[in-house]
Motif scaffolding. Structure first.
Motif, mmCIF file in Angstrom:
data_model
loop_
_atom_site.group_PDB
_atom_site.id
_atom_site.type_symbol
_atom_site.label_atom_id
_atom_site.label_comp_id
_atom_site.label_asym_id
_atom_site.label_seq_id
_atom_site.Cartn_x
_atom_site.Cartn_y
_atom_site.Cartn_z
ATOM 1 N N ARG A 82 0.594 -1.234 0.085
ATOM 2 C CA ARG A 82 0.112 -0.026 0.009
ATOM 3 C C ARG A 82 0.852 1.198 -0.036
ATOM 4 N NH1 ARG A 82 -3.182 1.190 3.936
ATOM 5 N NH2 ARG A 82 -4.533 2.403 2.434
ATOM 6 N N ALA A 83 2.194 1.018 0.475
ATOM 7 C CA ALA A 83 2.775 2.354 0.417
ATOM 8 C C ALA A 83 3.682 2.581 -1.015
ATOM 9 C CB ALA A 83 4.058 1.947 1.392
ATOM 10 N N LEU A 84 3.400 1.600 -1.943
ATOM 11 C CA LEU A 84 4.258 1.824 -3.168
ATOM 12 C C LEU A 84 3.647 2.897 -4.095
ATOM 13 C CD1 LEU A 84 4.439 -1.908 -4.119
ATOM 14 C CD2 LEU A 84 6.162 -0.459 -3.128
ATOM 15 N N ILE A 85 2.482 2.978 -3.927
ATOM 16 C CA ILE A 85 1.915 4.261 -5.006
ATOM 17 C C ILE A 85 2.207 5.569 -4.534
ATOM 18 C CG2 ILE A 85 -0.575 5.039 -5.662
ATOM 19 C CD1 ILE A 85 0.435 2.808 -7.193
ATOM 20 N N ARG A 143 -4.912 -6.109 -7.748
ATOM 21 C CA ARG A 143 -4.416 -4.742 -6.996
ATOM 22 C C ARG A 143 -4.763 -3.631 -7.697
ATOM 23 N NH1 ARG A 143 1.213 -7.638 -6.111
ATOM 24 N NH2 ARG A 143 0.362 -9.366 -4.128
ATOM 25 N N VAL A 144 -5.131 -3.807 -9.002
ATOM 26 C CA VAL A 144 -5.143 -2.532 -10.006
ATOM 27 C C VAL A 144 -6.178 -1.499 -9.338
ATOM 28 C CG1 VAL A 144 -5.680 -1.781 -12.372
ATOM 29 C CG2 VAL A 144 -4.467 -3.775 -12.144
ATOM 30 N N ASP A 145 -7.422 -2.040 -9.069
ATOM 31 C CA ASP A 145 -8.514 -1.124 -8.515
ATOM 32 C C ASP A 145 -7.847 -0.645 -7.234
ATOM 33 O OD1 ASP A 145 -11.169 -0.302 -8.665
ATOM 34 O OD2 ASP A 145 -11.307 -1.232 -6.775
ATOM 35 N N GLY A 146 -7.199 -1.100 -6.229
ATOM 36 C CA GLY A 146 -6.717 -0.569 -5.194
ATOM 37 C C GLY A 146 -5.703 0.576 -5.611
ATOM 38 N N TYR A 175 -6.043 1.169 -19.107
ATOM 39 C CA TYR A 175 -5.399 0.652 -20.258
ATOM 40 C C TYR A 175 -4.914 -1.059 -20.022
ATOM 41 C CZ TYR A 175 -1.605 -0.760 -23.651
ATOM 42 O OH TYR A 175 -0.867 -1.453 -24.576
ATOM 43 N N HIS A 176 -4.394 -1.228 -18.873
ATOM 44 C CA HIS A 176 -3.753 -2.513 -18.456
ATOM 45 C C HIS A 176 -4.541 -3.310 -17.826
ATOM 46 C CE1 HIS A 176 0.481 -2.306 -19.558
ATOM 47 N NE2 HIS A 176 0.505 -0.816 -18.988
ATOM 48 N N ALA A 177 -5.686 -2.745 -17.302
ATOM 49 C CA ALA A 177 -6.757 -3.379 -16.422
ATOM 50 C C ALA A 177 -7.789 -3.699 -17.573
ATOM 51 C CB ALA A 177 -7.389 -2.574 -15.404
ATOM 52 N N GLY A 178 -7.962 -2.992 -18.454
ATOM 53 C CA GLY A 178 -9.176 -3.178 -19.629
ATOM 54 C C GLY A 178 -10.392 -3.146 -18.969
ATOM 55 N N ILE A 179 -10.591 -1.945 -18.105
ATOM 56 C CA ILE A 179 -11.795 -1.459 -17.599
ATOM 57 C C ILE A 179 -12.881 -1.369 -18.521
ATOM 58 C CG2 ILE A 179 -12.737 -0.071 -15.895
ATOM 59 C CD1 ILE A 179 -10.072 0.609 -14.380
ATOM 60 N N GLN A 180 -13.977 -1.972 -18.401
ATOM 61 C CA GLN A 180 -15.112 -1.796 -19.249
ATOM 62 C C GLN A 180 -16.342 -1.111 -18.471
ATOM 63 O OE1 GLN A 180 -14.940 -2.087 -22.468
ATOM 64 N NE2 GLN A 180 -12.647 -2.695 -22.522
#
Length: 235
Positions: A82-85, A143-146, A175-180
């Motif tokens: 969680r600290a990475l972003i 983890r993308v959504d987080g 782009y990477h998560a392909g959120i639709q």
């Protein structure tokens, strides 16, 4: 620990100093429970209005990681991820000392998690580029959504370079998560819209371009994703 919630820079700095001194005088067996309880509370301080608090909280976080006994590292990994972003964004902090400390602590996190590629990116000073953002987003789809939610507050950051970085990261995440999901895309568009009137012209253009792409993302996914990737890697 309760004093960390106070909106008083002087008190917060004192508390961080006390924690640093205490941790340095304890053996790992004694320090581990404190480190696990305290680490999560430090994350909001990475974005504190005071550059001194940002810097000190990051350095203390690094000390806490190094204070955890090996059999309790698993419990610490969730907080480290969680600290990475915040650390990734703060590498673009306008305060040079904060930016440098962010890089140092991000490298420590990469070593703690044993993510070799992230470690190499940080060591070669490439963590400012979209390459690192792509790496984080590709690690695990769940983890993308987080990561995406963590990036949204930076759209309102007082520092222009962090607002710009947030726009690019959001584009990469989509782009990477392909959120639709139309609901999710609308949420992102609404978050980006205020930046179309940002005081910085570059941010206005970047926000407007990203919004336009998100609006057409579902209808033309293949072509739009290509444009999105190019847009998010603008210098």
């Amino acid at each position: 620990m309760e004093t960390l919630q106070y909106d008083n820079t002087h008190i917060t700095v004192k508390a961080l100093t006390i924690f640093k001194n205490v941790i340095s005088h304890l053996e790992k067996r004694e320090a581990s429970p404190i480190a696990l309880a305290l680490a999560e509370r430090l994350l909001p301080l990475f974005n504190n209005v005071s550059s001194e608090v940002r810097e000190r909280s990051m350095l203390l976080f690094k000390d806490l990681m190094e204070s955890v006994v090996w059999w309790r590292k698993g419990a610490m990994k969730t907080t480290v991820r969680r600290a990475l972003i915040p650390l990734f964004f703060r590498m673009s902090d306008e305060t040079e000392s904060v930016a440098k400390v962010s890089a140092v602590v991000l490298l420590a996190c990469a070593k703690f998690l044993k993510w070799k590629q992230l470690e190499q990116l940080t060591q070669t000073q490439r963590a400012e580029t979209c390459i690192t953002g792509e790496y984080l987003l590709k690690q695990k789809s769940s983890r993308v959504d987080g990561y995406l939610q963590q990036s949204l507050p930076y759209l309102e950051d007082a520092q222009a370079n962090l607002r710009q970085k947030a726009i690019k990261f959001i584009g990469l995440a989509v782009y990477h998560a392909g959120i639709q999901s139309e609901e999710k895309l609308n949420e992102l568009i609404q978050a980006l819209q205020p930046l179309e009137e940002d005081a910085h012209e570059r941010i206005c253009h970047l926000a407007a371009g990203t919004i336009e792409i998100l609006r057409h993302h579902r209808q033309q996914p293949a072509s739009q994703r290509t444009w999105l990737a190019a847009l998010c890697c603008w210098p």
